[in-house]
Design an enzyme around this catalytic site. Sequence first.
Site, PDB file in Angstrom:
ATOM      1  N   CYS A   1      -4.785  -0.763  -2.063  1.00  0.00           N
ATOM      2  CA  CYS A   1      -5.329   0.590  -2.182  1.00  0.00           C
ATOM      3  C   CYS A   1      -6.684   0.503  -2.880  1.00  0.00           C
ATOM      4  O   CYS A   1      -6.915  -0.387  -3.669  1.00  0.00           O
ATOM      5  CB  CYS A   1      -4.399   1.479  -2.997  1.00  0.00           C
TER       6      CYS A   1
ATOM      7  N   CYS B   1       0.866  -1.171   0.000  1.00  0.00           N
ATOM      8  CA  CYS B   1       0.000   0.000   0.000  1.00  0.00           C
ATOM      9  C   CYS B   1       0.911   1.232   0.000  1.00  0.00           C
ATOM     10  O   CYS B   1       2.126   1.097  -0.088  1.00  0.00           O
ATOM     11  CB  CYS B   1      -0.905  -0.026   1.231  1.00  0.00           C
TER      12      CYS B   1
ATOM     13  N   CYS C   1      -2.468   2.913  -6.582  1.00  0.00           N
ATOM     14  CA  CYS C   1      -1.750   1.813  -5.957  1.00  0.00           C
ATOM     15  C   CYS C   1      -0.307   1.809  -6.447  1.00  0.00           C
ATOM     16  O   CYS C   1      -0.040   1.998  -7.624  1.00  0.00           O
ATOM     17  CB  CYS C   1      -2.389   0.480  -6.303  1.00  0.00           C
TER      18      CYS C   1
END
Length: 150
Positions: A80, A8, A87
């Site tokens: 994400c 992330c 992302c």
Amino acid sequence: MKRILILCTGNSCRSQMAMGYLQTFDKNMVVCSAGTKPAEAVNPYAVAAMAEDGIDLSAAFPKSVNEYMDDKWDYVITVCGGAKETCPMFVGEVGKLVHIGFDDPAAAVGTQEEIMGVFRRVRNEIKHSMQQFYLEHVKGLKMPVCECCG
């Protein structure tokens, strides 16, 4: 032994929660999480939400994806989710890239209880998705598609 990296941006909420769940499903897997721009600490709401489900993230801390670039991974999972979010991409050695997006609970506003409610919702979504990922990708089981999740 499967090696899974969860990726992330800040590595302070979603990736930490996903790692916490995957580690409890199978002690023989290596599961790590990282971020491209690691936060200073794991979000205390994430720690509290996971504690409610019996998973202790109190000693966890955000790590940089750079720590894992030279390692070989069976899976890299990006978590994400929001339309405004991008992302991060993993450029290390990986068998399969998987995206399982979630809303960012750190963006929640309101009272402490309202914010905690958002963290609980996202936690539950992460738990469900990580269970499904584990059963399908690690255990090789074909899971039926449920009507609520698509």
